[in-house]
Scaffold this active site. Structure first.
Site, PDB file in Angstrom:
ATOM      1  N   ASP A   7      -3.756   9.205   3.403  1.00 15.48           N
ATOM      2  CA  ASP A   7      -3.960   7.666   3.053  1.00 15.48           C
ATOM      3  C   ASP A   7      -5.307   7.353   2.412  1.00 15.48           C
ATOM      4  OD1 ASP A   7      -4.350   5.059   3.032  1.00 15.48           O
ATOM      5  OD2 ASP A   7      -3.500   4.545   4.881  1.00 15.48           O
ATOM      6  N   CYS A  19      -4.060   2.650  -5.209  1.00 10.38           N
ATOM      7  CA  CYS A  19      -3.375   3.363  -4.211  1.00 10.38           C
ATOM      8  C   CYS A  19      -2.196   4.224  -4.493  1.00 10.38           C
ATOM      9  CB  CYS A  19      -3.055   2.638  -2.731  1.00 10.38           C
ATOM     10  SG  CYS A  19      -1.869   1.333  -3.457  1.00 10.38           S
ATOM     11  N   HIS A  57       0.920  -1.140   0.096  1.00 15.39           N
ATOM     12  CA  HIS A  57      -0.123   0.027  -0.191  1.00 15.39           C
ATOM     13  C   HIS A  57       0.884   1.311   0.030  1.00 15.39           C
ATOM     14  CE1 HIS A  57      -3.685   2.504   0.719  1.00 15.39           C
ATOM     15  NE2 HIS A  57      -3.134   2.717   1.728  1.00 15.39           N
TER      16      HIS A  57
END
Length: 503
Positions: free
Chosen positions: A411, A462, A394
């Site tokens: 995030d 991501c 991630h």
């Protein structure tokens, strides 16, 4: 034994004679049946005369004697001033332009009828004038013109007065439909002893202006004054409550965070690709994977066909594509410094290197990455410093925001990591001390985990979210994109890498 005469002519003469005799009182006289005669009924004092003479014919009939009076238990005629009224008499009399309809009613000849007539006459004499809003109308009721009659079935008892104003129906079956004032009048009439005070009450109940208060009365004026004062006090209380609520609302509004103004969506980050640009990207995706498509000279990073395939939909971004794109963002700022913020972009290996030492922090391992000779500027001169954070599978982004004195963590899945911000705060203090000899204190800086940011809706975008956070922040723009823009951003990033120029 006497025998009944068979002379029919004489019987008819007797009946006609008997009818011709006037009655003194209809209540005490009843028509008798035909009389039976016999010689024994003749008076001995009367002489016998010839049957052919008129005297002889009259002498044969007995004298009419009135019967004794007896108590009457049935309806009878009412005599007004010695004149008997007819049966079922109905009359319509017009007096002073007012129509009066007199219905037939029964009288039982008792004291109740006397009291009823007396009360009615008193009420009618009193009820001669009444006020009708602004103008007055005089109604004269001539009680002498009211006549009464005897009904055949003795079951109807009503008096109906028809005027141009209203109808008062005294029938018991209609009392329930009358207004309250009419029912009060009926109550006064039924009592039979209508005095002057009762008449005044009746007129008050029938008044059309009952709500009008006589201001000449001091007590009524005081009551009005008290009611007005009560209303004014209530109004003052309501005004006070309204002012209090308004102050509370304004105070609560000051406690609420100010809404950010809606920014106009810029057009430059969303310029669509031309047909030629789309064709170039598709050819690069379909080329030999080992073929080097482009080489970035300053970072000495080569992009092959295999590296570029990570920009196709559904793929994870690799280090080479991310690092080349961040280098292109730095070069864009150098080309147009007035258009973009002064920023520095660390590559994807910086954070791994600084936390690889003992205790999770090693400044010396990255001390030479930001030398003045290599960069040409110091980090303390930048507005923002971007640090890619890779967590196994991630990607996130950390920002040292000198302009706003904040340490930010972004995030796309909404995660938080305080360790990253602590490491970066320590590194920046050591970097400023090492390069400029200054001691800075970051204890007053805010640590922000950005929440109102675009979030990914899948498990592979991501890396695209991370580089676009850096792209929009370096422009000084808000994060005005979403998951729907990711396919376009993938093609645009591939086009900019192939041309080694970020727009």
């Amino acid at each position: 034994m006497g025998a009944r005469t068979s002379n029919r002519k004489r019987e008819d003469e007797f009946l006609s004679f008997n009818r011709a005799i006037p009655s003194q009182n209809s209540s005490d006289f009843h028509v008798s049946k035909r009389l039976r005669f016999s010689p024994m009924h003749q008076s001995p004092e009367r002489p016998v005369v010839s049957s052919n003479s008129s005297v002889a014919r009259l002498s044969r009939y007995p004298e009419v004697t009135p019967r004794f009076g007896r108590e009457v238990h049935a309806p009878c005629r009412i005599v007004n001033y010695g004149v008997s009224t007819g049966l079922n008499r109905k009359s319509e009399l017009r007096t002073s332009g007012i129509l009066k309809k007199l219905e037939v009613f029964d009288e039982m000849g008792s004291i109740l009828s006397h009291n009823y007539n007396k009360a009615k006459d008193s009420a009618m004499r009193t009820f001669r004038y009444f006020t009708k809003e602004k103008e007055k109308e005089v109604i004269e009721v001539d009680s002498d013109n009211e006549k009464a009659g005897v009904s055949e079935d003795s079951s109807i008892e009503e008096v109906e007065v028809v005027t141009n104003v209203e109808v008062l129906d005294l029938d018991n079956s209609n009392k329930q439909h009358l207004p309250s004032s009419s029912s009060q009048v009926l109550g006064y009439l039924a009592n039979g002893n209508l005095r002057m005070d009762n008449a005044e009450k009746m007129l008050d109940s029938l008044s059309l202006n009952q709500e009008v208060v006589d201001l000449n009365n001091v007590s009524a004026y005081k009551k009005l004054l008290e009611a007005a004062e009560r209303r004014s006090s209530k109004l003052k209380n309501l005004n006070f409550q309204i002012e209090l609520k308004e102050k509370q609302r304004s105070f609560l509004q000051t406690l609420q965070p100010a809404k950010k103004p809606v920014e106009a969506v810029p057009q430059e980050p969303f310029v669509p690709l031309s047909k030629e640009e789309k064709a170039d990207v598709e050819r690069a995706f379909n080329t030999n994977r080992r073929k080097v498509l482009v080489t970035h000279e300053n970072s000495n990073i080569e992009i092959t066909g295999e590296h570029l395939l990570c920009l196709r939909p559904g793929a994870w971004l690799n280090d080479e594509v991310i690092n080349v794109y961040l280098e292109l963002l730095k070069e864009r700022e150098k080309r147009e410094p007035q258009k973009f913020l002064r920023c520095h972009f660390f590559n994807t290996f910086f954070y791994k290197k600084i936390i690889s030492g003992k205790g999770g922090y090693d400044y010396k391992s990255v001390r030479r990455w930001t030398s003045q000779r290599k960069l040409g500027y110091g980090l303390i001169e930048c507005d923002k410093i971007f640090v890619p954070i890779h967590k196994e599978i991630h990607w996130c982004l950390a920002v040292i925001n000198m302009k706003d004195e904040k340490l930010q963590y972004l995030d796309s899945l909404g995660g938080k990591d305080t360790q990253v911000l602590r490491v970066l705060a320590r590194y920046f203090v050591d970097e400023v001390k090492d390069k400029s000899g200054k001691d800075i204190d970051l204890s007053s800086w805010k640590q922000e985990f950005v929440e109102d940011l675009p979030e990914q809706k899948n498990g592979f975008d991501c890396g695209m979210f991370m580089i676009k956070y850096a792209d929009f922040y370096s422009r000084g723009l808000g994060l005005c994109f979403s998951q729907e823009h990711m396919p376009y951003f993938r093609q645009r990033t591939a086009k900019e890498i192939l041309r080694l120029r970020a727009n």
